[in-house]
Motif scaffolding. Structure first.
Motif, PDB file in Angstrom:
ATOM      1  N   TYR A 180       0.832  -1.200   0.000  1.00  0.00           N
ATOM      2  CA  TYR A 180       0.000   0.000   0.000  1.00  0.00           C
ATOM      3  C   TYR A 180       0.875   1.262   0.000  1.00  0.00           C
ATOM      4  CZ  TYR A 180      -4.124  -2.763   1.297  1.00  0.00           C
ATOM      5  OH  TYR A 180      -5.157  -3.664   1.325  1.00  0.00           O
ATOM      6  N   ASP A 181       0.435   2.260  -0.745  1.00  0.00           N
ATOM      7  CA  ASP A 181       1.027   3.586  -0.585  1.00  0.00           C
ATOM      8  C   ASP A 181       0.598   4.154   0.765  1.00  0.00           C
ATOM      9  OD1 ASP A 181       2.020   3.283  -3.109  1.00  0.00           O
ATOM     10  OD2 ASP A 181       0.647   4.697  -4.071  1.00  0.00           O
ATOM     11  N   LEU A 182       1.305   5.153   1.233  1.00  0.00           N
ATOM     12  CA  LEU A 182       0.991   5.755   2.530  1.00  0.00           C
ATOM     13  C   LEU A 182       0.597   7.216   2.342  1.00  0.00           C
ATOM     14  CD1 LEU A 182       0.938   5.628   5.633  1.00  0.00           C
ATOM     15  CD2 LEU A 182       3.365   6.248   5.618  1.00  0.00           C
ATOM     16  N   ILE A 183      -0.484   7.614   2.984  1.00  0.00           N
ATOM     17  CA  ILE A 183      -0.941   9.001   2.945  1.00  0.00           C
ATOM     18  C   ILE A 183      -0.466   9.693   4.220  1.00  0.00           C
ATOM     19  CG2 ILE A 183      -2.931  10.536   2.777  1.00  0.00           C
ATOM     20  CD1 ILE A 183      -4.470   8.055   1.643  1.00  0.00           C
ATOM     21  N   LEU A 184       0.295  10.781   4.049  1.00  0.00           N
ATOM     22  CA  LEU A 184       0.805  11.547   5.182  1.00  0.00           C
ATOM     23  C   LEU A 184       0.536  13.032   4.966  1.00  0.00           C
ATOM     24  CD1 LEU A 184       4.349  10.094   6.059  1.00  0.00           C
ATOM     25  CD2 LEU A 184       2.224   9.843   7.343  1.00  0.00           C
ATOM     26  N   PHE A 185       0.611  13.776   6.050  1.00  0.00           N
ATOM     27  CA  PHE A 185       0.559  15.232   5.969  1.00  0.00           C
ATOM     28  C   PHE A 185       1.793  15.734   5.214  1.00  0.00           C
ATOM     29  CE2 PHE A 185       2.455  13.794   9.925  1.00  0.00           C
ATOM     30  CZ  PHE A 185       3.688  14.427   9.904  1.00  0.00           C
ATOM     31  N   PRO A 186       1.764  16.926   4.628  1.00  0.00           N
ATOM     32  CA  PRO A 186       2.946  17.459   3.938  1.00  0.00           C
ATOM     33  C   PRO A 186       4.143  17.549   4.885  1.00  0.00           C
ATOM     34  CG  PRO A 186       1.005  18.745   3.389  1.00  0.00           C
ATOM     35  CD  PRO A 186       0.597  17.814   4.494  1.00  0.00           C
ATOM     36  N   ARG A 187       5.314  17.176   4.403  1.00  0.00           N
ATOM     37  CA  ARG A 187       6.483  17.104   5.257  1.00  0.00           C
ATOM     38  C   ARG A 187       6.854  18.445   5.868  1.00  0.00           C
ATOM     39  NH1 ARG A 187      11.988  17.722   5.356  1.00  0.00           N
ATOM     40  NH2 ARG A 187      13.122  16.166   6.593  1.00  0.00           N
ATOM     41  N   ASP A 188       6.670  19.545   5.128  1.00  0.00           N
ATOM     42  CA  ASP A 188       7.130  20.835   5.631  1.00  0.00           C
ATOM     43  C   ASP A 188       6.323  21.330   6.823  1.00  0.00           C
ATOM     44  OD1 ASP A 188       4.771  21.533   4.382  1.00  0.00           O
ATOM     45  OD2 ASP A 188       5.680  22.897   2.936  1.00  0.00           O
ATOM     46  N   SER A 189       5.192  20.698   7.128  1.00  0.00           N
ATOM     47  CA  SER A 189       4.406  21.133   8.286  1.00  0.00           C
ATOM     48  C   SER A 189       5.003  20.630   9.602  1.00  0.00           C
ATOM     49  CB  SER A 189       2.957  20.669   8.162  1.00  0.00           C
ATOM     50  OG  SER A 189       2.871  19.254   8.192  1.00  0.00           O
ATOM     51  N   ALA A 190       5.731  19.508   9.561  1.00  0.00           N
ATOM     52  CA  ALA A 190       6.408  18.963  10.760  1.00  0.00           C
ATOM     53  C   ALA A 190       7.450  17.969  10.274  1.00  0.00           C
ATOM     54  CB  ALA A 190       5.410  18.298  11.702  1.00  0.00           C
ATOM     55  N   PRO A 191       8.597  18.455   9.779  1.00  0.00           N
ATOM     56  CA  PRO A 191       9.584  17.569   9.135  1.00  0.00           C
ATOM     57  C   PRO A 191      10.068  16.427  10.014  1.00  0.00           C
ATOM     58  CG  PRO A 191      10.097  19.877   8.712  1.00  0.00           C
ATOM     59  CD  PRO A 191       9.003  19.867   9.727  1.00  0.00           C
ATOM     60  N   VAL A 193       8.636  14.988  12.613  1.00  0.00           N
ATOM     61  CA  VAL A 193       7.564  14.022  12.862  1.00  0.00           C
ATOM     62  C   VAL A 193       7.368  13.144  11.630  1.00  0.00           C
ATOM     63  CG1 VAL A 193       5.125  13.757  13.426  1.00  0.00           C
ATOM     64  CG2 VAL A 193       6.446  15.589  14.478  1.00  0.00           C
ATOM     65  N   TYR A 194       7.382  13.756  10.467  1.00  0.00           N
ATOM     66  CA  TYR A 194       7.237  13.048   9.194  1.00  0.00           C
ATOM     67  C   TYR A 194       8.334  11.994   9.038  1.00  0.00           C
ATOM     68  CZ  TYR A 194       6.700  12.793   4.016  1.00  0.00           C
ATOM     69  OH  TYR A 194       6.508  12.402   2.712  1.00  0.00           O
ATOM     70  N   ASP A 195       9.590  12.407   9.257  1.00  0.00           N
ATOM     71  CA  ASP A 195      10.718  11.482   9.108  1.00  0.00           C
ATOM     72  C   ASP A 195      10.662  10.361  10.132  1.00  0.00           C
ATOM     73  OD1 ASP A 195      11.589  13.092   7.054  1.00  0.00           O
ATOM     74  OD2 ASP A 195      13.121  14.110   8.257  1.00  0.00           O
ATOM     75  N   ASP A 196      10.282  10.700  11.355  1.00  0.00           N
ATOM     76  CA  ASP A 196      10.175   9.682  12.402  1.00  0.00           C
ATOM     77  C   ASP A 196       9.124   8.635  12.058  1.00  0.00           C
ATOM     78  OD1 ASP A 196      12.123  10.869  13.832  1.00  0.00           O
ATOM     79  OD2 ASP A 196      10.887  11.419  15.545  1.00  0.00           O
ATOM     80  N   LEU A 197       8.020   9.101  11.494  1.00  0.00           N
ATOM     81  CA  LEU A 197       6.943   8.173  11.156  1.00  0.00           C
ATOM     82  C   LEU A 197       7.397   7.167  10.098  1.00  0.00           C
ATOM     83  CD1 LEU A 197       4.047   7.357  11.594  1.00  0.00           C
ATOM     84  CD2 LEU A 197       3.341   9.091   9.951  1.00  0.00           C
ATOM     85  N   LEU A 198       8.093   7.641   9.074  1.00  0.00           N
ATOM     86  CA  LEU A 198       8.591   6.724   8.047  1.00  0.00           C
ATOM     87  C   LEU A 198       9.642   5.776   8.620  1.00  0.00           C
ATOM     88  CD1 LEU A 198       8.842   9.063   4.917  1.00  0.00           C
ATOM     89  CD2 LEU A 198       7.113   7.329   5.438  1.00  0.00           C
ATOM     90  N   THR A 199      10.501   6.293   9.503  1.00  0.00           N
ATOM     91  CA  THR A 199      11.513   5.438  10.127  1.00  0.00           C
ATOM     92  C   THR A 199      10.855   4.342  10.958  1.00  0.00           C
ATOM     93  OG1 THR A 199      13.094   7.255  10.213  1.00  0.00           O
ATOM     94  CG2 THR A 199      13.468   5.416  11.718  1.00  0.00           C
TER      95      THR A 199
END
Length: 312
Positions: A180-191, A193-199
Motif C-alpha cells: 500500500y502507498d501511505l498518505i501523510l501530511f505534507p512534510r514541511d508542516s512537521a519535518p 515528525v514526518y521522518d520519524d513516522l517513516l523510520t
C-alpha cells in the motif's frame, strides 16, 4: 483627600499608615507643584481652602481612575481579560476544538481568544516572530526557547478500505500493509515528525512504495478508496471516516501500538502567564477526554535529533 476628610494631619497620617512629618512634607510639595494653597494650618486644626475644595473632586476622580487602571492590570496579569493568540495543529478534531473552547470560556469569559489552525512549523515561526502566544505542537521539533506543558500521546491506527483482508483483523501489523502507498501530511508542516513516522514504519516492516500527501478528511478518504493507499491517523481525527458508519472505510488499531503522535502545549520562555496556563489546562483536558490522549510514560528527548534515533 485623607487630610481634607480628617481635618487633622495626625489622624490622616494614621489612616494612611505613615508618620505625620512625611505627610506634611508631601502636602507642602504638592502645594508648590500646583501653585495653590490647599490647607490653612493652625496649631489646633487644618482647614481646606477654597482652591483645595475645588481640586478635591478632581482628586477623587483621579484616584478612582487609578484604582480602575490597577484593577484592569491585575485582570490582565491573572488572565481574565485581554487577547491570547493561540494555535492548534490541523489534525485536531472538531470535538477537541469545541471542548477546549468551552472549557476555556467557562473560566476566562473576559479574555479574547484568537485561535488559529497552524502546523508545528508555522507555530514555531509564530513564536520566533512574536506573533503567537501559545500553541499545541507535535514532537519532535526544535523547542529551544520554549516552555512546554505535559507531553500527551495519541496512538495511530490505520484507515483502509473495508473490503481488504486487513480490515477483518482486530489489530493490524505494520508489516501487513506492504504493497500500500501511505498518505501523510505534507512534510514541511512537521519535518521531524514526518521522518520519524517513516523510520518507525520501516522498523515495523512497512516501507511504502510511495507517499501521498493529504490532510483533509474527504481528500484522504478519496485517496484511500481509489489509490491503493492507507492513512495512519488517530481514531478521533476523521470521525466520519473512521467509525463503523462509513460503508467503505474502516479504522483499525496497529498491533502493539508502535506509532503515536506526541503533543504538548508550548509557549516562549518567560512569557507564560495565567492565560497561557489556562489554555494549556484546557487543551490538555480536551485531548484527554475527546481524543483519548494519555500522558507520555517514557522520558524522551524533545529536541531535534537525527530521525533514525527516534521512535514515535
Amino acid at each position: 483627600m485623607a487630610v481634607a476628610e480628617e481635618s487633622h494631619f495626625g489622624r490622616a497620617a494614621a489612616r494612611l499608615g505613615m508618620a505625620q512629618p512625611p505627610l506634611s512634607q508631601r502636602i507642602a510639595r504638592l502645594e508648590r507643584e500646583l501653585g495653590v494653597r490647599l490647607f490653612e494650618r493652625t496649631s489646633r486644626q487644618v482647614t481646606i481652602t477654597e482652591a483645595g475644595t475645588l481640586l478635591l473632586a478632581e482628586a477623587r476622580e483621579l484616584l478612582a481612575r487609578s484604582e480602575s487602571f490597577l484593577a484592569t492590570a491585575r485582570r490582565i496579569r491573572d488572565g481574565e481579560t485581554g487577547l491570547l493568540r493561540a494555535a492548534l495543529s490541523p489534525d485536531i478534531s472538531g470535538e477537541t476544538v469545541a471542548a477546549l473552547l468551552a472549557a476555556f470560556r467557562r473560566h476566562h469569559a473576559g479574555l479574547e481568544l484568537e485561535l488559529h489552525e497552524l502546523s508545528t512549523a508555522q507555530q514555531l515561526a509564530g513564536f520566533a516572530s512574536h506573533d503567537l502566544d501559545v500553541g499545541l505542537i507535535h514532537h519532535p521539533c526544535d523547542v529551544a526557547g520554549l516552555e512546554l506543558g505535559p507531553v500527551l500521546r495519541r496512538d495511530l491506527g490505520v484507515l483502509l478500505p473495508r473490503d481488504t483482508a486487513q480490515a477483518g483483523l482486530a489489530e493490524v501489523p505494520l508489516a501487513s500493509l506492504t504493497g500500500y502507498d501511505l498518505i501523510l501530511f505534507p512534510r514541511d508542516s512537521a519535518p521531524a515528525v514526518y521522518d520519524d513516522l517513516l523510520t518507525a514504519c520501516a522498523r515495523g516492516g512497512y516501507t511504502p512504495a510511495a507517499v501521498r500527501h493529504g490532510q483533509g478528511a474527504s481528500f484522504v478518504r478519496g485517496l484511500v478508496l481509489s489509490a491503493g493507499a492507507v492513512a495512519l491517523v488517530p481514531r478521533d481525527t476523521q470521525p466520519a471516516a473512521t467509525g463503523e458508519r462509513d460503508p467503505d472505510l474502516v479504522w483499525r488499531p496497529l498491533a502493539g501500538a508502535p506509532l503515536a503522535w506526541r503533543h504538548s502545549v508550548a509557549w516562549p520562555k518567560g512569557r507564560g502567564d495565567a492565560a497561557v496556563g489556562a489554555f494549556a489546562d484546557a487543551a490538555t483536558q480536551a485531548l484527554r477526554t475527546t481524543a483519548g490522549a494519555r500522558a507520555e510514560t517514557t522520558a524522551r528527548p524533545l529536541h531535534l535529533r537525527p530521525a533514525s534515533e527516534f521512535w514515535l
